[in-house]
Scaffold this motif. Structure first.
Motif, PDB file in Angstrom:
ATOM      1  N   LEU A 106     -43.115  16.778  22.550  1.00 24.96           N
ATOM      2  CA  LEU A 106     -43.137  16.365  23.514  1.00 24.96           C
ATOM      3  C   LEU A 106     -41.816  15.219  23.403  1.00 24.96           C
ATOM      4  CD1 LEU A 106     -44.275  15.264  26.539  1.00 24.96           C
ATOM      5  CD2 LEU A 106     -45.207  13.158  25.219  1.00 24.96           C
ATOM      6  N   TYR A 107     -41.929  14.803  21.964  1.00 23.17           N
ATOM      7  CA  TYR A 107     -39.788  14.679  22.077  1.00 23.17           C
ATOM      8  C   TYR A 107     -38.827  15.793  22.204  1.00 23.17           C
ATOM      9  CZ  TYR A 107     -41.877  10.025  19.289  1.00 23.17           C
ATOM     10  OH  TYR A 107     -42.442   9.464  19.180  1.00 23.17           O
TER      11      TYR A 107
ATOM     12  N   PHE B 181     -54.898   1.185  30.850  1.00 22.71           N
ATOM     13  CA  PHE B 181     -54.736   0.326  29.420  1.00 22.71           C
ATOM     14  C   PHE B 181     -54.717   1.952  28.448  1.00 22.71           C
ATOM     15  CE2 PHE B 181     -56.941  -0.395  25.543  1.00 22.71           C
ATOM     16  CZ  PHE B 181     -56.209  -1.881  25.050  1.00 22.71           C
TER      17      PHE B 181
ATOM     18  N   LEU C 209     -38.934   8.965  27.582  1.00 21.57           N
ATOM     19  CA  LEU C 209     -38.428   9.424  26.303  1.00 21.57           C
ATOM     20  C   LEU C 209     -37.374   9.929  26.360  1.00 21.57           C
ATOM     21  CD1 LEU C 209     -40.913  11.052  24.463  1.00 21.57           C
ATOM     22  CD2 LEU C 209     -39.417   9.134  23.676  1.00 21.57           C
TER      23      LEU C 209
ATOM     24  N   ILE D 132     -45.275  -0.949  19.304  1.00 19.35           N
ATOM     25  CA  ILE D 132     -46.460  -1.887  18.797  1.00 19.35           C
ATOM     26  C   ILE D 132     -47.266  -1.456  19.331  1.00 19.35           C
ATOM     27  CG2 ILE D 132     -45.874  -4.145  19.883  1.00 19.35           C
ATOM     28  CD1 ILE D 132     -46.865  -5.562  17.388  1.00 19.35           C
ATOM     29  N   LEU D 133     -48.925  -1.202  19.356  1.00 19.58           N
ATOM     30  CA  LEU D 133     -49.529   0.037  19.420  1.00 19.58           C
ATOM     31  C   LEU D 133     -50.138  -1.955  20.562  1.00 19.58           C
ATOM     32  CD1 LEU D 133     -50.692   2.388  19.601  1.00 19.58           C
ATOM     33  CD2 LEU D 133     -52.692   1.245  18.254  1.00 19.58           C
ATOM     34  N   GLY D 134     -50.890  -1.667  21.799  1.00 19.13           N
ATOM     35  CA  GLY D 134     -51.167  -2.066  22.873  1.00 19.13           C
ATOM     36  C   GLY D 134     -50.483  -2.457  23.662  1.00 19.13           C
TER      37      GLY D 134
ATOM     38  N   LEU E  54     -52.861   0.583  11.276  1.00 19.68           N
ATOM     39  CA  LEU E  54     -52.992   1.295  12.330  1.00 19.68           C
ATOM     40  C   LEU E  54     -51.622   2.564  12.156  1.00 19.68           C
ATOM     41  CD1 LEU E  54     -53.633  -1.123  15.634  1.00 19.68           C
ATOM     42  CD2 LEU E  54     -55.335   0.791  14.176  1.00 19.68           C
TER      43      LEU E  54
ATOM     44  N   LEU F 172     -55.545  -5.867  19.449  1.00 21.03           N
ATOM     45  CA  LEU F 172     -55.244  -3.801  18.282  1.00 21.03           C
ATOM     46  C   LEU F 172     -53.354  -5.147  18.801  1.00 21.03           C
ATOM     47  CD1 LEU F 172     -54.735  -1.068  21.158  1.00 21.03           C
ATOM     48  CD2 LEU F 172     -55.574  -1.471  18.910  1.00 21.03           C
ATOM     49  N   MET F 173     -52.193  -4.820  19.353  1.00 16.64           N
ATOM     50  CA  MET F 173     -51.334  -5.387  18.825  1.00 16.64           C
ATOM     51  C   MET F 173     -50.832  -6.414  18.083  1.00 16.64           C
ATOM     52  SD  MET F 173     -49.554  -6.603  22.789  1.00 16.64           S
ATOM     53  CE  MET F 173     -48.449  -7.812  22.247  1.00 16.64           C
TER      54      MET F 173
ATOM     55  N   VAL G 153     -48.206   4.989  21.615  1.00 19.31           N
ATOM     56  CA  VAL G 153     -48.174   5.676  20.926  1.00 19.31           C
ATOM     57  C   VAL G 153     -46.924   6.806  20.344  1.00 19.31           C
ATOM     58  CG1 VAL G 153     -49.313   7.601  18.858  1.00 19.31           C
ATOM     59  CG2 VAL G 153     -50.554   5.735  20.095  1.00 19.31           C
TER      60      VAL G 153
ATOM     61  N   ALA H 121     -50.312  10.503  15.099  1.00 23.77           N
ATOM     62  CA  ALA H 121     -50.165  10.833  16.902  1.00 23.77           C
ATOM     63  C   ALA H 121     -49.383  11.118  17.106  1.00 23.77           C
ATOM     64  CB  ALA H 121     -50.846   9.555  17.364  1.00 23.77           C
ATOM     65  N   HIS H 122     -47.976  10.910  16.184  1.00 22.98           N
ATOM     66  CA  HIS H 122     -47.012  11.141  16.501  1.00 22.98           C
ATOM     67  C   HIS H 122     -46.603  12.644  16.053  1.00 22.98           C
ATOM     68  CE1 HIS H 122     -43.845   8.152  16.934  1.00 22.98           C
ATOM     69  NE2 HIS H 122     -44.937   7.517  16.308  1.00 22.98           N
TER      70      HIS H 122
ATOM     71  N   VAL I 155     -47.292  14.714  19.189  1.00 16.89           N
ATOM     72  CA  VAL I 155     -46.696  14.496  20.620  1.00 16.89           C
ATOM     73  C   VAL I 155     -45.490  14.923  19.983  1.00 16.89           C
ATOM     74  CG1 VAL I 155     -47.830  12.544  21.201  1.00 16.89           C
ATOM     75  CG2 VAL I 155     -45.931  11.909  19.560  1.00 16.89           C
TER      76      VAL I 155
ATOM     77  N   ALA J  86     -55.715  -5.664  23.848  1.00 12.69           N
ATOM     78  CA  ALA J  86     -54.417  -5.456  24.083  1.00 12.69           C
ATOM     79  C   ALA J  86     -53.868  -6.193  22.936  1.00 12.69           C
ATOM     80  CB  ALA J  86     -53.707  -5.279  24.731  1.00 12.69           C
TER      81      ALA J  86
ATOM     82  N   ASP K 271     -52.260  -4.429  15.295  1.00 12.55           N
ATOM     83  CA  ASP K 271     -51.356  -3.761  14.701  1.00 12.55           C
ATOM     84  C   ASP K 271     -49.884  -4.713  13.748  1.00 12.55           C
ATOM     85  OD1 ASP K 271     -49.883  -1.061  14.248  1.00 12.55           O
ATOM     86  OD2 ASP K 271     -48.554  -1.429  16.129  1.00 12.55           O
ATOM     87  N   ARG K 272     -49.449  -5.645  14.291  1.00 10.41           N
ATOM     88  CA  ARG K 272     -48.341  -5.929  13.277  1.00 10.41           C
ATOM     89  C   ARG K 272     -48.376  -7.221  12.415  1.00 10.41           C
ATOM     90  NH1 ARG K 272     -43.276  -8.329  15.053  1.00 10.41           N
ATOM     91  NH2 ARG K 272     -43.426  -7.006  17.154  1.00 10.41           N
TER      92      ARG K 272
ATOM     93  N   LEU L 273     -52.940   6.098  12.143  1.00  9.94           N
ATOM     94  CA  LEU L 273     -53.459   6.572  12.839  1.00  9.94           C
ATOM     95  C   LEU L 273     -51.679   7.146  14.313  1.00  9.94           C
ATOM     96  CD1 LEU L 273     -55.360   6.796  15.509  1.00  9.94           C
ATOM     97  CD2 LEU L 273     -54.623   4.700  16.488  1.00  9.94           C
ATOM     98  N   ARG L 274     -50.728   5.919  13.595  1.00  9.64           N
ATOM     99  CA  ARG L 274     -49.824   6.618  14.587  1.00  9.64           C
ATOM    100  C   ARG L 274     -48.961   7.282  13.942  1.00  9.64           C
ATOM    101  NH1 ARG L 274     -47.329   0.733  16.612  1.00  9.64           N
ATOM    102  NH2 ARG L 274     -45.420   1.607  15.407  1.00  9.64           N
TER     103      ARG L 274
END
Lengths: 306, 164
Positions: A56-57, B60, B24, B73-75, A42, A32-33, B68, A49-50, A53, A29, A36-37, A45-46
């Motif tokens: 869902l929103y 996880f 959400l 931020i991821l993770g 990434l 990843l963080m 996502v 993925a958005h 999803v 994790a 990503d920062r 990818l987001r």
């Protein structure tokens, strides 16, 4: 502690391996963080993925939307009336603002026409604003927002977009007083554009009227004639519109004719004026008094009457 | 048995999906800080009742999906949920047999700890300190927890009855 270990051996074993896995996941994790920062690889990818999803929103937003439409549906008459009144008020306010904008746009147009004058003249002029107007039956004065600190001196002519307004008679550090052409004590040497007749236009004390006394009765003056400044006397430069003849009549004693002139400058409306930089004559007399008689030399087609 | 397992697996997935949606759900600004961490509550329930469904790996994964979805931020959630689940699994035996009020206190401690973890990750990332409302969410979570627990338990029991 030891007892609990022996009694819950499977749990403990799970816990030990669990600790190891916990560490692995935590490190994962953290990596990843950090990635990503710092690197934003990434992000894509987001983004992908958005897209997935998005529904869902929508789903999550449904209750809020439903609540809003429900509130709208059951909003009572009183609330609607109130809202209507508020909206009307807002409309009024907007209208007022719009009107002010209209005034601004008019002002803009005026300024632009002034600028146009400045450009077409090729004269050094200074833009000034009226800060005060003093009008009574004899005194026609306006106060400008420029003074000696801005380089204004006594005797400079003041114009607006359509004609001559007057001349500077008094200068203070940051303001100056202008005598308008309609002031009862003011006179300006003029030429009739059509015939070339030179004469003097006197102020009358009425804002919409100049007087041409002592015109030879034989002179060709008719309503509609345009008057421009002649440049004689040194105060006003030649060729600026002064006014237009509206009426011609006989003098009181019948020796001369007299004409009434409507000033060309918008004396009662101008908010911005031009102060002419250069004086035609540095020591020019403030008033053109000596030219009170009829023109001696007839350069124009007009002959002096006997 | 297999059918029951499957139906419970569906319930598990459905509850997690519901948690995502609830997370959400837009709330009025005044209520926004009071939004409980639904995902943690779902995982808590399943870790207590059917621990074989909730491992660190799944926690996880749930966290990653949450990241996502939430666009943070991821993770971050992955880290939080892993720690959360680890603690729950460690103390599962005790948590299960606590009376409700003690359990609620334990849940409060767990959620507060989760907030501390979140604060730490934010601090590492260089974010400023959150407003005081940040600490209200665990209280909201505790307030919600008994009802959430009863709801999920009831649903699970119904599924069981339906098969029986």
């Amino acid at each position: 502690m030891a007892l609990s270990r022996t009694t819950s051996a499977p749990l403990f074993a799970e816990g030990a391996s669990g600790t190891l896995r916990l560490v692995v996941y935590l490190v994962l994790a953290a990596v990843l963080m950090a990635s990503d920062r710092h690197g934003h690889h990434l992000l894509r990818l987001r983004a992908a993925a958005h897209l997935a999803v998005e529904p869902l929103y929508r789903l999550a937003a449904l209750p809020a939307d439903a609540a809003r439409s429900l509130r709208l549906a059951v909003a009572d008459r009183q609330a609607l009336t109130r809202e209507n009144a508020e909206l009307k008020q807002a409309l009024l306010l907007a209208q007022a603002r719009l009107n002010r904008l209209g005034v601004l746009s008019e002002q803009n147009q005026r300024l632009q026409s002034l600028l146009e004058v400045q450009r077409s003249l090729g004269l050094a002029v200074q833009l000034a604003r009226l800060v005060d107007v003093q009008l009574d039956t004899v005194r026609h004065r306006v106060v400008l927002n420029v003074g000696s600190a801005e380089g204004v001196s006594v005797g400079q002519s003041v114009l607006d977009a359509s004609g001559v307004m007057g001349q500077v008679i008094e200068v203070l550090p940051h303001t100056s007083t202008v005598m308008l052409v309609t002031d009862a004590r003011h006179a300006i040497p003029v030429t009739l554009e059509r015939t070339g007749l030179r004469t003097i236009a006197h102020g009358t004390g009425a804002l919409d009227r100049l007087e041409l006394p002592n015109i030879p009765v034989s002179a060709d003056v008719a309503p509609g004639d345009k008057l421009v400044s002649s440049g004689l006397g040194g105060t006003f430069p030649a060729g600026f519109p002064v006014g237009e003849v509206t009426a011609v009549r006989a003098d009181q004693n019948g020796m001369f004719a007299a004409a009434t002139v409507r000033p060309a400058a918008a004396l009662d409306r101008s908010g911005e004026v031009l102060v002419l930089r250069e004086l035609a004559d540095p020591v020019g007399p403030p008033e053109a008094a000596p030219e009170s008689g009829p023109p001696a030399a007839a350069a124009g087609p007009v002959e002096r009457a006997p | 048995m297999s059918a029951r397992q499957r139906s419970h697996a569906w319930l598990f997935l459905a509850s997690i999906a519901a948690a995502y949606v609830l997370q959400l759900l837009p709330l009025p600004a005044a209520l926004a800080p009071l939004k409980p961490y639904w995902l943690a509550l779902v995982l808590l329930y399943w870790a207590l009742e059917e621990p074989e469904r909730v491992g660190l790996g799944r926690a996880f994964l749930c966290g990653l999906v949450g990241d996502v979805i939430h666009g943070e931020i991821l993770g971050e959630q992955a880290l939080r949920l892993t720690i959360f689940t680890f603690i729950v699994l460690r103390f599962r035996a005790r948590l299960r047999f606590f009376p409700m009020w003690q359990q609620a206190l334990a849940v409060l401690a767990l959620l507060a700890n989760d907030r501390v973890v979140l604060l730490m990750t934010r601090a590492f990332a260089g974010d400023p300190m959150p407003p005081p409302g940040f600490w209200l969410a665990p209280l909201a979570g505790v307030a919600v927890w008994p009802w959430w627990f009863l709801l999920l338990d009831d649903l699970r029991a119904r599924l069981r009855v339906h098969e029986a």
